[in-house]
Motif scaffolding. Structure first.
Motif, PDB file in Angstrom:
ATOM      1  N   MET A 160     135.817  74.483 138.837  1.00 37.55           N
ATOM      2  CA  MET A 160     135.522  74.636 140.254  1.00 37.55           C
ATOM      3  C   MET A 160     134.144  74.062 140.561  1.00 37.55           C
ATOM      4  O   MET A 160     133.215  74.233 139.781  1.00 37.55           O
ATOM      5  CB  MET A 160     135.528  76.121 140.632  1.00 37.55           C
ATOM      6  CG  MET A 160     136.808  76.572 141.275  1.00 37.55           C
ATOM      7  SD  MET A 160     136.702  78.211 142.036  1.00 37.55           S
ATOM      8  CE  MET A 160     136.617  79.278 140.618  1.00 37.55           C
ATOM      9  N   PRO A 161     134.022  73.410 141.705  1.00 38.01           N
ATOM     10  CA  PRO A 161     132.702  72.886 142.075  1.00 38.01           C
ATOM     11  C   PRO A 161     131.707  74.000 142.364  1.00 38.01           C
ATOM     12  O   PRO A 161     132.084  75.083 142.824  1.00 38.01           O
ATOM     13  CB  PRO A 161     132.970  72.048 143.319  1.00 38.01           C
ATOM     14  CG  PRO A 161     134.332  72.363 143.771  1.00 38.01           C
ATOM     15  CD  PRO A 161     135.047  73.055 142.668  1.00 38.01           C
ATOM     16  N   LYS A 162     130.449  73.724 142.092  1.00 39.49           N
ATOM     17  CA  LYS A 162     129.384  74.691 142.353  1.00 39.49           C
ATOM     18  C   LYS A 162     128.592  74.272 143.577  1.00 39.49           C
ATOM     19  O   LYS A 162     128.403  73.079 143.836  1.00 39.49           O
ATOM     20  CB  LYS A 162     128.444  74.798 141.160  1.00 39.49           C
ATOM     21  CG  LYS A 162     129.075  75.470 139.965  1.00 39.49           C
ATOM     22  CD  LYS A 162     128.084  75.647 138.848  1.00 39.49           C
ATOM     23  CE  LYS A 162     128.778  76.315 137.666  1.00 39.49           C
ATOM     24  NZ  LYS A 162     127.898  76.443 136.528  1.00 39.49           N
ATOM     25  N   VAL A 163     128.147  75.285 144.311  1.00 41.43           N
ATOM     26  CA  VAL A 163     127.259  75.082 145.456  1.00 41.43           C
ATOM     27  C   VAL A 163     126.023  75.921 145.230  1.00 41.43           C
ATOM     28  O   VAL A 163     126.112  77.075 144.800  1.00 41.43           O
ATOM     29  CB  VAL A 163     127.917  75.524 146.791  1.00 41.43           C
ATOM     30  CG1 VAL A 163     126.955  75.335 147.956  1.00 41.43           C
ATOM     31  CG2 VAL A 163     129.209  74.776 147.040  1.00 41.43           C
ATOM     32  N   THR A 164     124.862  75.360 145.503  1.00 43.24           N
ATOM     33  CA  THR A 164     123.622  76.116 145.478  1.00 43.24           C
ATOM     34  C   THR A 164     123.217  76.379 146.921  1.00 43.24           C
ATOM     35  O   THR A 164     123.009  75.450 147.697  1.00 43.24           O
ATOM     36  CB  THR A 164     122.507  75.336 144.756  1.00 43.24           C
ATOM     37  OG1 THR A 164     122.925  75.086 143.407  1.00 43.24           O
ATOM     38  CG2 THR A 164     121.200  76.125 144.754  1.00 43.24           C
ATOM     39  N   TYR A 165     123.184  77.669 147.275  1.00 41.16           N
ATOM     40  CA  TYR A 165     122.752  78.122 148.595  1.00 41.16           C
ATOM     41  C   TYR A 165     121.315  78.601 148.465  1.00 41.16           C
ATOM     42  O   TYR A 165     121.018  79.408 147.577  1.00 41.16           O
ATOM     43  CB  TYR A 165     123.608  79.298 149.076  1.00 41.16           C
ATOM     44  CG  TYR A 165     125.075  78.989 149.250  1.00 41.16           C
ATOM     45  CD1 TYR A 165     125.583  78.629 150.495  1.00 41.16           C
ATOM     46  CD2 TYR A 165     125.971  79.106 148.185  1.00 41.16           C
ATOM     47  CE1 TYR A 165     126.940  78.380 150.672  1.00 41.16           C
ATOM     48  CE2 TYR A 165     127.322  78.852 148.357  1.00 41.16           C
ATOM     49  CZ  TYR A 165     127.797  78.494 149.600  1.00 41.16           C
ATOM     50  OH  TYR A 165     129.143  78.244 149.777  1.00 41.16           O
ATOM     51  N   ILE A 166     120.453  78.135 149.326  1.00 47.11           N
ATOM     52  CA  ILE A 166     119.058  78.557 149.280  1.00 47.11           C
ATOM     53  C   ILE A 166     118.724  79.247 150.598  1.00 47.11           C
ATOM     54  O   ILE A 166     118.784  78.625 151.667  1.00 47.11           O
ATOM     55  CB  ILE A 166     118.106  77.370 149.036  1.00 47.11           C
ATOM     56  CG1 ILE A 166     118.506  76.646 147.739  1.00 47.11           C
ATOM     57  CG2 ILE A 166     116.652  77.851 148.989  1.00 47.11           C
ATOM     58  CD1 ILE A 166     117.745  75.365 147.483  1.00 47.11           C
ATOM     59  N   GLU A 167     118.420  80.528 150.507  1.00 52.92           N
ATOM     60  CA  GLU A 167     118.066  81.288 151.698  1.00 52.92           C
ATOM     61  C   GLU A 167     116.735  80.789 152.248  1.00 52.92           C
ATOM     62  O   GLU A 167     115.941  80.170 151.539  1.00 52.92           O
ATOM     63  CB  GLU A 167     117.925  82.780 151.357  1.00 52.92           C
ATOM     64  CG  GLU A 167     119.221  83.451 150.972  1.00 52.92           C
ATOM     65  CD  GLU A 167     118.996  84.922 150.666  1.00 52.92           C
ATOM     66  OE1 GLU A 167     118.362  85.623 151.489  1.00 52.92           O
ATOM     67  OE2 GLU A 167     119.455  85.371 149.599  1.00 52.92           O
ATOM     68  N   HIS A 168     116.470  81.115 153.505  1.00 55.39           N
ATOM     69  CA  HIS A 168     115.225  80.699 154.151  1.00 55.39           C
ATOM     70  C   HIS A 168     114.002  81.192 153.370  1.00 55.39           C
ATOM     71  O   HIS A 168     112.983  80.511 153.319  1.00 55.39           O
ATOM     72  CB  HIS A 168     115.185  81.214 155.588  1.00 55.39           C
ATOM     73  CG  HIS A 168     113.955  80.797 156.322  1.00 55.39           C
ATOM     74  ND1 HIS A 168     113.748  79.498 156.739  1.00 55.39           N
ATOM     75  CD2 HIS A 168     112.854  81.484 156.684  1.00 55.39           C
ATOM     76  CE1 HIS A 168     112.582  79.420 157.330  1.00 55.39           C
ATOM     77  NE2 HIS A 168     112.011  80.604 157.309  1.00 55.39           N
ATOM     78  N   ASN A 169     114.124  82.352 152.720  1.00 60.99           N
ATOM     79  CA  ASN A 169     112.993  82.906 151.965  1.00 60.99           C
ATOM     80  C   ASN A 169     112.870  82.322 150.556  1.00 60.99           C
ATOM     81  O   ASN A 169     112.004  82.721 149.784  1.00 60.99           O
ATOM     82  CB  ASN A 169     113.089  84.438 151.901  1.00 60.99           C
ATOM     83  CG  ASN A 169     114.271  84.927 151.086  1.00 60.99           C
ATOM     84  OD1 ASN A 169     114.942  84.162 150.398  1.00 60.99           O
ATOM     85  ND2 ASN A 169     114.547  86.218 151.167  1.00 60.99           N
ATOM     86  N   GLY A 170     113.760  81.382 150.201  1.00 64.24           N
ATOM     87  CA  GLY A 170     113.690  80.732 148.903  1.00 64.24           C
ATOM     88  C   GLY A 170     114.617  81.294 147.841  1.00 64.24           C
ATOM     89  O   GLY A 170     114.741  80.714 146.764  1.00 64.24           O
ATOM     90  N   THR A 171     115.297  82.401 148.123  1.00 59.61           N
ATOM     91  CA  THR A 171     116.234  82.984 147.161  1.00 59.61           C
ATOM     92  C   THR A 171     117.392  82.015 146.934  1.00 59.61           C
ATOM     93  O   THR A 171     117.989  81.507 147.882  1.00 59.61           O
ATOM     94  CB  THR A 171     116.772  84.336 147.662  1.00 59.61           C
ATOM     95  OG1 THR A 171     115.667  85.210 147.894  1.00 59.61           O
ATOM     96  CG2 THR A 171     117.717  84.966 146.654  1.00 59.61           C
ATOM     97  N   ILE A 172     117.708  81.777 145.665  1.00 60.71           N
ATOM     98  CA  ILE A 172     118.735  80.806 145.290  1.00 60.71           C
ATOM     99  C   ILE A 172     119.981  81.526 144.789  1.00 60.71           C
ATOM    100  O   ILE A 172     119.898  82.462 143.988  1.00 60.71           O
ATOM    101  CB  ILE A 172     118.196  79.864 144.194  1.00 60.71           C
ATOM    102  CG1 ILE A 172     117.029  79.044 144.756  1.00 60.71           C
ATOM    103  CG2 ILE A 172     119.300  78.962 143.659  1.00 60.71           C
ATOM    104  CD1 ILE A 172     116.287  78.234 143.714  1.00 60.71           C
ATOM    105  N   HIS A 173     121.133  81.059 145.257  1.00 63.65           N
ATOM    106  CA  HIS A 173     122.434  81.570 144.815  1.00 63.65           C
ATOM    107  C   HIS A 173     123.274  80.373 144.399  1.00 63.65           C
ATOM    108  O   HIS A 173     123.564  79.505 145.222  1.00 63.65           O
ATOM    109  CB  HIS A 173     123.176  82.290 145.951  1.00 63.65           C
ATOM    110  CG  HIS A 173     122.392  83.359 146.617  1.00 63.65           C
ATOM    111  ND1 HIS A 173     122.432  84.670 146.205  1.00 63.65           N
ATOM    112  CD2 HIS A 173     121.545  83.312 147.678  1.00 63.65           C
ATOM    113  CE1 HIS A 173     121.640  85.387 146.995  1.00 63.65           C
ATOM    114  NE2 HIS A 173     121.094  84.584 147.890  1.00 63.65           N
ATOM    115  N   GLU A 174     123.654  80.300 143.141  1.00 61.96           N
ATOM    116  CA  GLU A 174     124.538  79.245 142.673  1.00 61.96           C
ATOM    117  C   GLU A 174     125.899  79.853 142.389  1.00 61.96           C
ATOM    118  O   GLU A 174     126.008  80.761 141.552  1.00 61.96           O
ATOM    119  CB  GLU A 174     123.987  78.575 141.412  1.00 61.96           C
ATOM    120  CG  GLU A 174     124.814  77.375 140.979  1.00 61.96           C
ATOM    121  CD  GLU A 174     124.256  76.688 139.758  1.00 61.96           C
ATOM    122  OE1 GLU A 174     124.874  76.814 138.681  1.00 61.96           O
ATOM    123  OE2 GLU A 174     123.202  76.039 139.884  1.00 61.96           O
ATOM    124  N   VAL A 175     126.923  79.401 143.112  1.00 65.61           N
ATOM    125  CA  VAL A 175     128.259  79.980 142.967  1.00 65.61           C
ATOM    126  C   VAL A 175     129.308  78.881 142.897  1.00 65.61           C
ATOM    127  O   VAL A 175     129.095  77.759 143.342  1.00 65.61           O
ATOM    128  CB  VAL A 175     128.597  80.944 144.136  1.00 65.61           C
ATOM    129  CG1 VAL A 175     127.630  82.102 144.187  1.00 65.61           C
ATOM    130  CG2 VAL A 175     128.625  80.219 145.459  1.00 65.61           C
TER     131      VAL A 175
END
Length: 106
Positions: A1-16
């Protein structure tokens, strides 16, 4: 499955992982990532899934449709790389996509 890195405005990173055919918005909702609301459920009828696509990925995500352009009028702080997450469908070609969330969704 492809991965996406979401970066919140405060800099918190979520790779899913987001399954092929699912949108960037659905990936955020399904993984409880804050910063993307998706109030309209992905029908391009609001701007609560506004994201900034990392410049390196912009060409691969395609052009904005007229409807998407119209909905972005309701988003705050629209930039050249602004997209609606509901309009970006995941595929193997987008594996590694990076998106950032604005400070607030409107």
């Amino acid at each position: 499955m492809p991965k996406v890195t979401y970066i919140e405005h405060n800099g918190t990173i979520h790779e899913v992982e987001v399954a092929d055919g699912y949108s960037v918005m659905e990936g955020a909702i399904n993984n409880a990532i804050p910063g993307i609301d998706g109030d309209c459920g992905g029908s391009c009828a609001c701007a609560t899934c506004h994201v900034y696509v990392d410049p390196a990925w912009l060409a691969k995500t395609g052009e904005r449709s007229e409807m998407e352009e119209s909905m972005l009028d309701f988003a705050a702080e629209v930039e050249e790389n602004s997209r609606l997450g509901c309009q970006i469908k995941m595929s193997a070609e987008l594996d590694g996509l990076i998106v950032r969330m604005p400070e607030a969704q409107h």
